[in-house]
Design a protein around this motif. Structure first.
Motif, short mmCIF file in Angstrom:
data_model
loop_
_atom_site.label_atom_id
_atom_site.label_comp_id
_atom_site.label_asym_id
_atom_site.label_seq_id
_atom_site.Cartn_x
_atom_site.Cartn_y
_atom_site.Cartn_z
N HIS A 57 55.64 48.66 4.44
CA HIS A 57 54.80 47.96 4.99
C HIS A 57 55.14 47.41 6.39
N ARG A 60 54.39 50.27 9.14
CA ARG A 60 52.96 50.42 9.29
C ARG A 60 52.41 49.30 10.17
N LYS A 159 45.86 49.39 10.66
CA LYS A 159 45.47 48.42 9.90
C LYS A 159 44.95 47.15 10.69
N TYR A 164 37.64 46.32 9.38
CA TYR A 164 37.48 45.74 8.17
C TYR A 164 35.89 45.37 8.00
N GLU A 193 37.70 57.05 1.09
CA GLU A 193 38.38 56.26 0.13
C GLU A 193 37.54 55.16 -0.29
N SER A 195 36.73 50.67 -0.30
CA SER A 195 36.61 49.81 0.61
C SER A 195 38.03 49.13 0.98
N GLY A 196 38.93 49.36 0.01
CA GLY A 196 40.20 48.92 0.58
C GLY A 196 41.35 49.61 -0.46
N GLN A 197 41.10 50.87 -0.76
CA GLN A 197 41.74 51.53 -1.68
C GLN A 197 41.69 52.80 -1.31
N ASN A 198 42.76 53.79 -1.91
CA ASN A 198 42.53 55.14 -1.82
C ASN A 198 42.26 55.51 -3.00
N LEU A 217 42.94 54.94 5.51
CA LEU A 217 44.09 54.27 5.75
C LEU A 217 45.30 55.22 4.96
N GLY A 219 47.48 54.74 2.86
CA GLY A 219 48.20 53.66 2.06
C GLY A 219 49.51 53.82 1.67
N VAL A 220 50.24 52.66 1.43
CA VAL A 220 51.69 52.58 1.12
C VAL A 220 51.64 53.06 -0.59
N THR A 221 50.71 52.22 -1.20
CA THR A 221 50.65 52.81 -2.76
C THR A 221 50.28 54.19 -2.80
N SER A 255 44.16 53.46 -5.52
CA SER A 255 45.40 52.91 -5.33
C SER A 255 45.63 51.96 -4.04
N GLY A 256 46.15 51.16 -4.41
CA GLY A 256 46.30 50.00 -3.23
C GLY A 256 47.27 48.93 -3.50
N THR A 257 47.80 48.13 -2.70
CA THR A 257 48.64 46.88 -3.14
C THR A 257 47.91 46.04 -4.02
#
Ligand code: PMP
Length: 306
Positions: A57, A60, A159, A164, A193, A195-198, A217, A219-221, A255-257
């Motif tokens: 994180h 990124r 990010k 957004y 993807e 709206s806020g997840q892969n 994005l 994503g880290v996840t 997947s996402g935080t």
């Protein structure tokens, strides 16, 4: 994601009381979306509070700043330490962590290379949007009429707050249409993807996910899922995904935080597979939550104790 006040916010190098973490209304970042942020989580683990994928994180965060030309007056190690310090001093166990860097107060032209850059880290208690029920049964998603921004318009890999507005439009349309979440296509019409997840799907027994070039994005996840899939010998394909593959896949998940690993049970009201969590999703979830709970060894050192 209701804000529950904590004791301190880290601002430009020091911890200040929560209510004093304020900025001026003529701050550049508020007007033009010129801010970069991260969304990170800390979990209560068997050995105390630990931050998930902290280094990824922080990396990124600095990459996003580099992309939009935001020169941070702090080094990555200082931000890393400040994150841990803020979580520690706020006494959190499960929490959300929001580092943000933005063009500050001092210049209001769109081009404001001379404006100061402010950096803050807010943390607050948070257990996640989705309970055990959604983790098992999954959510219903719909494909949005909005598209992800074209690659030559806004930097999807960064990010950046301005990006957004797209996510807000997608999420709002999905809710208005009775879905839990929306999926977006890229400008060429391929799946990008959430709206806020892969997005991941299973087709022919193999895990598929759109490539970074599909305006996602990174994503880290997403990277944790790719690593877990390799560890579990699950074959992965990163390729352009046509919309109709969403309708014929055996499994799909986000997947996402915030989302962690969240099964999708229907797309555009068409059931995904058997409309319940599939075996590959289950294996990945078990590994992910097993690492968080300590049941599975943290072999890649994803957890950093605060
Ligand atoms: N795509 C978008 C647009 C996001 O906002 C997020 C959340 N940060 C993700 C994907 C998932 O990224 P991560 O796994 O790093 O939370």
């Amino acid at each position: 994601m209701k804000l529950i006040p904590s004791t301190y916010v880290w601002m430009n190098g020091e911890l200040v009381p929560w209510d004093r973490a304020r900025i001026h209304v003529l701050t550049h970042g508020l007007h033009y979306g010129s801010s970069v942020f991260e969304g990170i989580r800390a979990y209560a683990t068997a050995t105390g509070t630990a931050v998930l994928a902290l280094d990824a994180h922080v990396l990124r965060f600095f990459q996003s700043c580099k992309i939009i030309g935001l020169a941070l007056p702090f080094a990555p190690d200082e931000i890393r330490e400040a994150i841990l310090e803020t979580v520690r001093r706020n006494g959190h166990d499960n929490c959300y962590i929001r580092p943000i860097a933005f063009r500050g107060y001092g210049s209001l032209g769109v081009f404001a290379d001379d404006s100061p850059v402010d950096v803050a880290i807010g943390t607050f208690p948070w257990q996640g949007h989705f309970g055990p029920d959604a983790r098992e049964k999954g959510i219903e998603v719909g494909v949005s009429s909005w598209r992800r921004m074209a690659p030559d318009t806004l930097p999807a890999m960064a990010k950046v707050a301005g990006n957004y507005v797209n996510s807000q439009l997608v999420a709002a349309e999905a809710r208005a249409n009775g879905f839990h979440e929306g999926l977006v296509l890229d400008v060429a019409g391929y799946v990008s993807e959430g709206s806020g997840q892969n997005l991941f799907l299973v087709h022919g027994g193999r895990l598929h996910t759109p490539p970074v070039g599909a305006s996602i994005l990174a994503g880290v996840t997403r990277s944790l899922v790719l690593q877990m899939a390799a560890d579990l010998s699950i074959p992965v394909v990163q390729m352009r995904i046509p919309r109709e593959m969403l309708y014929i896949c055996e499994e799909a998940f986000l997947s996402g935080t915030a989302a962690e690993i969240l099964p999708i049970r229907s797309v555009d009201r068409k059931p995904v597979g058997s409309a319940s969590r599939g075996p590959i999703t289950t294996r990945l979830q078990e590994r992910f939550f097993g690492i968080l709970s300590g049941e599975h060894a943290d072999t890649h050192r994803w957890l950093t104790a605060v």
